[in-house]
Design an enzyme around this catalytic site. Structure first.
Site, PDB file in Angstrom:
ATOM      1  N   GLU A  28       0.872  -1.167   0.000  1.00  0.00           N
ATOM      2  CA  GLU A  28       0.000   0.000   0.000  1.00  0.00           C
ATOM      3  C   GLU A  28       0.910   1.217   0.000  1.00  0.00           C
ATOM      4  OE1 GLU A  28      -3.920   0.433   2.349  1.00  0.00           O
ATOM      5  OE2 GLU A  28      -2.373   1.363   3.610  1.00  0.00           O
ATOM      6  N   ASP A  48      -1.312  14.459  -9.074  1.00  0.00           N
ATOM      7  CA  ASP A  48      -0.194  13.529  -9.189  1.00  0.00           C
ATOM      8  C   ASP A  48       0.653  13.934 -10.387  1.00  0.00           C
ATOM      9  OD1 ASP A  48      -1.215  12.062  -7.088  1.00  0.00           O
ATOM     10  OD2 ASP A  48      -1.883  10.380  -8.298  1.00  0.00           O
ATOM     11  N   HIS A  62      13.114  23.489  -6.215  1.00  0.00           N
ATOM     12  CA  HIS A  62      11.889  24.211  -6.541  1.00  0.00           C
ATOM     13  C   HIS A  62      10.903  24.207  -5.370  1.00  0.00           C
ATOM     14  CE1 HIS A  62      12.947  22.385 -10.667  1.00  0.00           C
ATOM     15  NE2 HIS A  62      13.506  23.569 -10.589  1.00  0.00           N
ATOM     16  N   LYS A  72       4.431  17.612  -0.785  1.00  0.00           N
ATOM     17  CA  LYS A  72       4.600  16.543  -1.772  1.00  0.00           C
ATOM     18  C   LYS A  72       4.934  15.230  -1.073  1.00  0.00           C
ATOM     19  CE  LYS A  72       6.529  19.766  -5.120  1.00  0.00           C
ATOM     20  NZ  LYS A  72       7.742  20.240  -5.778  1.00  0.00           N
ATOM     21  N   TYR A 132       5.135  11.882  -7.835  1.00  0.00           N
ATOM     22  CA  TYR A 132       4.814  12.630  -6.628  1.00  0.00           C
ATOM     23  C   TYR A 132       3.382  13.124  -6.604  1.00  0.00           C
ATOM     24  CZ  TYR A 132       6.696  16.511  -9.535  1.00  0.00           C
ATOM     25  OH  TYR A 132       6.993  17.386 -10.548  1.00  0.00           O
ATOM     26  N   ASP A 170      16.886  26.030 -14.591  1.00  0.00           N
ATOM     27  CA  ASP A 170      17.494  25.855 -13.271  1.00  0.00           C
ATOM     28  C   ASP A 170      18.891  26.474 -13.175  1.00  0.00           C
ATOM     29  OD1 ASP A 170      15.210  24.588 -12.461  1.00  0.00           O
ATOM     30  OD2 ASP A 170      16.081  22.580 -12.359  1.00  0.00           O
TER      31      ASP A 170
END
Length: 183
Positions: A28, A48, A62, A72, A132, A170
């Site tokens: 799970e 998601d 970030h 998250k 995530y 970035d």
């Protein structure tokens, strides 16, 4: 599910119970009630996201600001990454500190990154699929970030600089000190 607090208040490593047999395994990966009991936090995930990257890809650091801040719950479906969370809550005793954890398809670990944290990861395997859950929707105007190699943080990303693949976006992020404030 085992919930392991990190040195950063509110940030947890999650180790699911994995049931293996001759057919494979079952686990799970998320249960809202178990999550709330284990972290002491009521979080409702609404989005998601998933990414696929090759070795050396570094995504981060970030975050989302203000009312669009995001918590998250992250994990790796395939491959291995070094996952990093940085506390950017100005009132926090651990402001400017980070935790790093290897997340992989093999170890099935997850990291819960609460609101008020920056997040990033680097791919250590040949490829990785990263998943995530977010508790708030993405808002471009509220995004923030800072350089992955900021000297004040001293994050060891586990790979030589020459092997890192950084996006153009970035590469022009500000320093930690000059980054947009989270609140």
């Amino acid at each position: 599910m085992n919930f392991i607090p990190t040195k950063l208040s509110g940030c947890f490593i999650l180790e699911p119970k994995v049931f293996n047999d001759s057919r494979g395994y079952f686990m799970e990966s998320f249960n809202e009630q178990t999550f709330q009991n284990g972290t002491g936090q009521k979080v409702h995930f609404v989005q998601d996201n998933q990414s696929y990257s090759t070795k050396g890809v570094l995504r981060g650091l970030h975050y989302q600001c203000g009312e669009h801040a995001q918590a998250k719950l992250v994990r790796v479906l395939q491959g291995e990454v070094l996952d990093v969370a940085v506390d950017i809550r100005p009132e926090s005793e651990t402001y400017g500190q980070y935790v790093a954890e290897i997340l992989s398809a093999e170890n099935q670990k997850q990291m819960f990154v609460p609101r008020g944290f920056a997040h990033g990861f680097v791919v250590l395997s040949e490829t990785a699929t990263f998943f995530y859950k977010c508790d708030n929707f993405y808002n471009k105007e509220s995004e923030g970030g800072f350089m992955y190699n900021d000297a004040t943080l001293g994050i060891d990303w586990g790979l030589p600089q020459s092997e890192l693949l950084i996006s153009e976006k970035d590469m022009v992020l500000p320093t930690f000190e000059k980054a947009k404030k989270v609140w």
